[in-house]
Scaffold this motif. Structure first.
Motif, short mmCIF file in Angstrom:
data_model
loop_
_atom_site.label_atom_id
_atom_site.label_comp_id
_atom_site.label_asym_id
_atom_site.label_seq_id
_atom_site.Cartn_x
_atom_site.Cartn_y
_atom_site.Cartn_z
N HIS A 145 32.78 43.03 33.96
CA HIS A 145 32.35 41.87 33.17
C HIS A 145 30.87 41.63 33.44
CE1 HIS A 145 33.27 40.19 37.10
NE2 HIS A 145 32.95 38.96 36.76
N ASP A 173 26.60 38.39 39.31
CA ASP A 173 26.82 39.11 40.58
C ASP A 173 27.44 40.50 40.35
OD1 ASP A 173 29.02 37.66 39.66
OD2 ASP A 173 29.89 37.37 41.64
N HIS A 174 27.59 40.88 39.08
CA HIS A 174 28.09 42.22 38.76
C HIS A 174 27.09 43.03 37.94
CE1 HIS A 174 32.27 41.33 40.19
NE2 HIS A 174 31.76 40.12 40.09
N ASP A 178 37.05 40.88 38.93
CA ASP A 178 37.31 39.51 39.38
C ASP A 178 38.61 38.96 38.78
OD1 ASP A 178 35.01 39.63 40.82
OD2 ASP A 178 33.94 38.06 39.71
N TYR A 205 32.90 29.74 38.98
CA TYR A 205 31.58 29.14 38.78
C TYR A 205 31.20 29.09 37.32
CZ TYR A 205 30.92 34.11 39.84
OH TYR A 205 31.06 35.46 39.91
N HIS A 210 35.36 41.02 44.94
CA HIS A 210 34.95 40.31 46.16
C HIS A 210 36.04 40.47 47.22
CE1 HIS A 210 31.78 38.27 43.83
NE2 HIS A 210 32.70 38.23 42.87
ZN LIG Z 1 32.21 38.24 40.86
#
Ligand SMILES: [Zn+2]
Ligand SMILES: [Zn+2]
Length: 256
Positions: A79, A83-84, A180, A207, A234
């Motif tokens: 996705h 953070d990816h 995720d 988030y 994660h």
């Molecule tokens: Zn993530």
């Protein structure tokens, strides 16, 4: 002496975990990037690209594992969250390779739309970033579920955490790359958004606005696949009973 040397060597790469001969994940601070393939295979593929400014670190892991002049055939994104996709722009500039994602994720990867942060404006700048634009190299994952360059793998649409979120699965050894869809690390302290559970498996950090019904349906979909081993976006990878019980506990907690 030999064992000390071995230990030192192992410690140097503590953030690289090989779960199969041809599957390694690199822990980039709080998020995992997965490398599938070996230096002997015709191609290798990178799944997700870590936090912003992580391209150099990802490249040094890749150089060591695959050789300096052996870039991946493609990057596949589970996705488009920050953070990816943190390293993706620098990586495609260095490697000049295509990036595959689900079409429902395209608006977030072509500069059109930003993910909607659950935080109020300015509360946390990191969640209110402009979307990236990698239109020039972005390709749709094939509709038939086949994963480009990865024989024996299928991609599975598991929306909820984001609209075009995907997981990757290899039937041969029942290994799942979950992104995720669920995670094994409580990011509560980091993001302060996660519901606590007493399970080894957690809902992904919320988030960005997510779709709870879809999250649950996707979790059920992945449980039906019955993975033996899972690498998440994660946290540490999980196997066997710990994974199964963790998923069951999490699913149950969603009904409460
Ligand atoms: Zn993530
Ligand atoms: Zn995410």
């Amino acid at each position: 002496m030999d064992s000390l040397k071995k230990q030192l060597k192992a410690n140097t790469y503590l953030n690289e975990i090989e779960v199969k001969d041809d599957i390694l994940y690199y822990i980039n601070n709080i998020v995992n990037a997965v490398m599938i393939g070996t230096s002997q295979t015709e191609n290798w593929v990178l799944i997700d690209t870590g936090l912003p400014n992580s391209a150099d670190k990802i490249m040094s892991v890749a150089h060591r594992r695959f050789g300096k002049n052996n870039p991946p055939a493609a990057i596949i994104l589970t996705h488009g969250h920050f953070d990816h996709v943190g390293g993706v722009v620098d990586l495609i500039n260095a490697w000049n390779i295509p990036v595959y994602a689900h079409p429902k994720e395209f608006d977030y990867l072509t500069g059109k739309t930003a993910y909607q942060s659950v935080f109020k404006e300015h509360k946390n700048m990191i969640f209110n970033q402009e979307p990236i634009n990698i239109k020039c190299v972005l390709k749709e994952l094939p509709e038939n579920g086949v994963v480009p360059f990865l024989k024996g793998w299928k991609w599975i649409h598991v929306p909820g955490h984001s609209p075009g979120h995907i997981a990757l699965y290899r039937e041969k050894d029942k290994i799942l790359i979950a992104g995720d869809a669920f995670v094994s690390m409580s990011l509560d302290a980091f993001y302060n958004t996660q519901k606590k559970t007493n399970s080894s498996v957690y809902m992904p950090p919320a988030y960005f606005s997510s779709d709870r019904e879809n999250l649950k349906a996707s979790l059920e979909k992945l449980m039906q696949v019955n993975p033996e081993k899972a690498i998440m976006g994660h946290g540490e990878h999980l196997s066997g009973k710990k994974l199964r019980v963790g998923l069951q506990t999490l699913l149950k907690s969603l009904d409460e």
